[in-house]
Write a protein that holds these residues in place. Structure first.
Motif, PDB file in Angstrom:
ATOM      1  N   PHE A   1      33.930 -23.570  63.473  1.00 33.72           N
ATOM      2  CA  PHE A   1      34.256 -22.769  62.294  1.00 33.72           C
ATOM      3  C   PHE A   1      33.202 -21.683  62.083  1.00 33.72           C
ATOM      4  CE2 PHE A   1      33.498 -21.959  57.773  1.00 33.72           C
ATOM      5  CZ  PHE A   1      34.674 -21.289  57.473  1.00 33.72           C
ATOM      6  N   LYS A   2      31.931 -22.053  62.219  1.00 34.30           N
ATOM      7  CA  LYS A   2      30.857 -21.076  62.048  1.00 34.30           C
ATOM      8  C   LYS A   2      30.952 -19.975  63.106  1.00 34.30           C
ATOM      9  CE  LYS A   2      26.765 -22.602  60.980  1.00 34.30           C
ATOM     10  NZ  LYS A   2      25.523 -23.383  60.873  1.00 34.30           N
ATOM     11  N   ALA A   3      31.246 -20.339  64.345  1.00 34.54           N
ATOM     12  CA  ALA A   3      31.398 -19.347  65.413  1.00 34.54           C
ATOM     13  C   ALA A   3      32.582 -18.422  65.131  1.00 34.54           C
ATOM     14  CB  ALA A   3      31.575 -20.043  66.762  1.00 34.54           C
ATOM     15  N   PHE A   4      33.687 -18.985  64.626  1.00 33.29           N
ATOM     16  CA  PHE A   4      34.857 -18.191  64.268  1.00 33.29           C
ATOM     17  C   PHE A   4      34.496 -17.212  63.149  1.00 33.29           C
ATOM     18  CE2 PHE A   4      38.772 -17.663  61.738  1.00 33.29           C
ATOM     19  CZ  PHE A   4      39.601 -17.116  62.703  1.00 33.29           C
ATOM     20  N   LEU A   5      33.788 -17.686  62.147  1.00 31.85           N
ATOM     21  CA  LEU A   5      33.376 -16.831  61.042  1.00 31.85           C
ATOM     22  C   LEU A   5      32.474 -15.698  61.531  1.00 31.85           C
ATOM     23  CD1 LEU A   5      33.799 -16.786  57.957  1.00 31.85           C
ATOM     24  CD2 LEU A   5      31.681 -18.083  57.754  1.00 31.85           C
ATOM     25  N   ASP A   6      31.550 -15.987  62.431  1.00 34.90           N
ATOM     26  CA  ASP A   6      30.678 -14.957  62.997  1.00 34.90           C
ATOM     27  C   ASP A   6      31.487 -13.909  63.766  1.00 34.90           C
ATOM     28  OD1 ASP A   6      28.429 -16.212  61.923  1.00 34.90           O
ATOM     29  OD2 ASP A   6      27.943 -17.240  63.808  1.00 34.90           O
ATOM     30  N   MET A   7      32.491 -14.368  64.518  1.00 33.25           N
ATOM     31  CA  MET A   7      33.340 -13.441  65.272  1.00 33.25           C
ATOM     32  C   MET A   7      34.102 -12.515  64.318  1.00 33.25           C
ATOM     33  SD  MET A   7      36.665 -14.218  67.657  1.00 33.25           S
ATOM     34  CE  MET A   7      37.606 -14.663  66.209  1.00 33.25           C
ATOM     35  N   ILE A   8      34.667 -13.092  63.247  1.00 35.81           N
ATOM     36  CA  ILE A   8      35.420 -12.295  62.282  1.00 35.81           C
ATOM     37  C   ILE A   8      34.495 -11.290  61.598  1.00 35.81           C
ATOM     38  CG2 ILE A   8      36.725 -12.409  60.106  1.00 35.81           C
ATOM     39  CD1 ILE A   8      38.256 -13.360  62.617  1.00 35.81           C
ATOM     40  N   ARG A   9      33.300 -11.735  61.238  1.00 34.30           N
ATOM     41  CA  ARG A   9      32.348 -10.826  60.580  1.00 34.30           C
ATOM     42  C   ARG A   9      32.000  -9.656  61.495  1.00 34.30           C
ATOM     43  NH1 ARG A   9      26.786 -12.264  57.414  1.00 34.30           N
ATOM     44  NH2 ARG A   9      26.281 -10.119  56.914  1.00 34.30           N
ATOM     45  N   GLU A  10      31.830  -9.943  62.792  1.00 32.47           N
ATOM     46  CA  GLU A  10      31.508  -8.875  63.738  1.00 32.47           C
ATOM     47  C   GLU A  10      32.683  -7.903  63.899  1.00 32.47           C
ATOM     48  OE1 GLU A  10      30.700  -8.486  68.490  1.00 32.47           O
ATOM     49  OE2 GLU A  10      29.674 -10.119  67.422  1.00 32.47           O
ATOM     50  N   GLN A  11      33.902  -8.426  63.968  1.00 31.71           N
ATOM     51  CA  GLN A  11      35.084  -7.580  64.184  1.00 31.71           C
ATOM     52  C   GLN A  11      35.509  -6.823  62.936  1.00 31.71           C
ATOM     53  OE1 GLN A  11      38.178 -10.128  65.714  1.00 31.71           O
ATOM     54  NE2 GLN A  11      37.163 -10.378  67.687  1.00 31.71           N
ATOM     55  N   THR A  12      35.362  -7.445  61.761  1.00 34.45           N
ATOM     56  CA  THR A  12      35.847  -6.834  60.516  1.00 34.45           C
ATOM     57  C   THR A  12      34.824  -7.051  59.391  1.00 34.45           C
ATOM     58  OG1 THR A  12      37.115  -8.814  59.970  1.00 34.45           O
ATOM     59  CG2 THR A  12      38.290  -7.059  61.126  1.00 34.45           C
ATOM     60  N   PRO A  13      33.684  -6.354  59.453  1.00 34.47           N
ATOM     61  CA  PRO A  13      32.620  -6.594  58.477  1.00 34.47           C
ATOM     62  C   PRO A  13      32.996  -6.236  57.035  1.00 34.47           C
ATOM     63  CG  PRO A  13      32.114  -4.690  59.844  1.00 34.47           C
ATOM     64  CD  PRO A  13      33.332  -5.345  60.432  1.00 34.47           C
ATOM     65  N   GLU A  14      34.063  -5.475  56.839  1.00 34.74           N
ATOM     66  CA  GLU A  14      34.479  -5.099  55.484  1.00 34.74           C
ATOM     67  C   GLU A  14      35.550  -6.028  54.917  1.00 34.74           C
ATOM     68  OE1 GLU A  14      34.472  -0.572  54.828  1.00 34.74           O
ATOM     69  OE2 GLU A  14      35.118  -0.861  56.913  1.00 34.74           O
ATOM     70  N   ALA A  15      35.891  -7.096  55.617  1.00 31.04           N
ATOM     71  CA  ALA A  15      36.957  -7.993  55.170  1.00 31.04           C
ATOM     72  C   ALA A  15      36.617  -8.622  53.818  1.00 31.04           C
ATOM     73  CB  ALA A  15      37.204  -9.085  56.201  1.00 31.04           C
TER      74      ALA A  15
END
Length: 129
Positions: free
Chosen positions: A52-66
């Motif tokens: 889950f933490k790795a998924f969250l890091d990936m999302i943050r990198e791809q879409t930092p304004e989410a």
């Protein structure tokens, strides 16, 4: 109907998790809210806290304004349901999301979610929110 003290605590835990983990996409804060043996039912993420933490890091990198804009939240015993609007960037129509969390020993122990695209011009003029 009034909530029990345990229900109030469960609702607060989940809403605090949105504020401190999901909205800022801060994986380093996840272990304060999520059990190490977290059960994940989202088909895009492996079970457990580390995936889950790795998924969250990936999302943050791809879409930092989410953003995760919570519209309503409900608690029933050890389950908390949150209905919210995810937008990956400012002009994104995003998704309407329903998460169900099961709380055990003061931590999120299990998670299910359902998502749908938010669309313009569909046959239903009502918002999903």
């Amino acid at each position: 109907m009034s909530r029990t003290a345990a229900e109030e605590a469960n609702l607060k835990l989940v809403l605090d998790m949105f504020a401190e983990v999901l909205n800022p996409m801060d994986s380093s804060a996840a272990e304060r809210f999520i059990s190490p043996d977290y059960i994940q039912h989202n088909q895009a993420v492996e079970p457990g806290l580390a995936p889950f933490k790795a998924f969250l890091d990936m999302i943050r990198e791809q879409t930092p304004e989410a953003v995760h804009d919570v519209k309503r939240a409900f608690v029933d015993g050890d389950h908390v349901t949150v209905h919210y609007h995810v937008r990956r960037w400012p002009d994104d129509l995003g998704w309407a999301v329903m998460d169900i969390f099961r709380i055990e020993n003061g931590m999120v122990a299990e998670h299910w979610d359902v998502m749908q695209d938010v669309v313009e011009g569909g046959p239903n003029p009502l918002s999903p929110f």
